[in-house]
Design an enzyme around this catalytic site. Structure first.
Site, mmCIF file in Angstrom:
data_model
loop_
_atom_site.group_PDB
_atom_site.id
_atom_site.type_symbol
_atom_site.label_atom_id
_atom_site.label_comp_id
_atom_site.label_asym_id
_atom_site.label_seq_id
_atom_site.Cartn_x
_atom_site.Cartn_y
_atom_site.Cartn_z
ATOM 1 N N GLY A 39 0.818 -1.222 0.000
ATOM 2 C CA GLY A 39 0.000 0.000 0.000
ATOM 3 C C GLY A 39 0.845 1.263 0.000
ATOM 4 N N CYS A 40 1.892 1.260 0.792
ATOM 5 C CA CYS A 40 2.760 2.437 0.886
ATOM 6 C C CYS A 40 3.517 2.662 -0.420
ATOM 7 C CB CYS A 40 3.725 2.291 2.056
ATOM 8 S SG CYS A 40 2.855 2.151 3.635
#
Length: 150
Positions: A45-46
Site C-alpha cells: 500500500g505504501c
C-alpha cells in the site's frame, strides 16, 4: 488520534530525512506542503501511494507544492525505499515519532482481527502560511494525487 482539522495551524515540526537533512515547517513558508504519513516503507500500500505521488510529481510542482513523506522507518529503510522507487521527494525517518505524534496520526489500529498501535495513513495539505487546508484520512493509495489535486 488526528485532532487536527482544516483551518488549524500546522504543527511546527522538525524531522530528519533519509540523508540526515533536517526539515521544519518554516522551511516551506510560501509554498504549499503535502505531508503524507504512511505505515511502513516498501509495503504494497505504501509503495502504491508513494509511486502514485511520484508519477504525478510534475503536477504538484506546477501547482507550487512540496511533498514530504513520513514514517517511523529508519534512515536506512527510507534510503532503500526512495532509491528503489526513484521517489523525487524527501522521506522523514521519524523513529522517535515526534512528527507523527505532533500530527496525531499514531494510535490503535486493527488488522486481521489483531489490535496494535501504529501509524494511520493520513495526508495533510498545508497552505503557504502554515495553515492546514485539508486532512485526508481515507487515502486511496493508487489515486492519491487526484485526491489532493482535485
Amino acid at each position: 488520534m488526528t485532532t487536527l482539522k482544516a483551518g488549524d495551524k500546522a504543527p511546527n515540526f522538525s524531522g530528519v530525512d533519509q540523508e540526515g537533512k533536517t526539515h521544519k515547517l518554516a522551511d516551506y513558508a510560501g509554498k504549499k506542503l503535502v505531508v503524507f504519513f504512511y505505515p511502513k516503507a516498501s509495503t504494497p500500500g505504501c509503495t502504491a501511494e508513494a509511486c502514485d505521488l511520484r508519477d504525478n510529481f510534475h503536477r504538484f510542482q506546477a501547482n507550487n507544492y512540496e511533498l514530504l513523506g513520513v514514517s517511523a522507518d529508519s534512515q536506512k529503510a527510507q534510503v532503500k525505499f526512495k532509491e528503489k522507487y526513484e521517489l523525487p521527494f524527501p522521506l522523514l525517518a521519524d523513529e522517535d515519532k515526534s512528527v507523527i505524534n505532533a500530527f496525531g496520526v499514531w494510535g490503535p489500529k486493527k488488522f486481521m482481527g489483531r489490535e496494535y498501535d501504529g501509524i494511520h495513513r493520513t495526508t495533510f495539505v498545508i497552505d503557504e502560511k502554515g495553515i492546514i487546508e485539508e486532512v485526508i484520512e481515507k487515502v486511496k493509495t493508487k489515486e492519491h494525487a487526484d485526491q489532493i489535486l482535485k
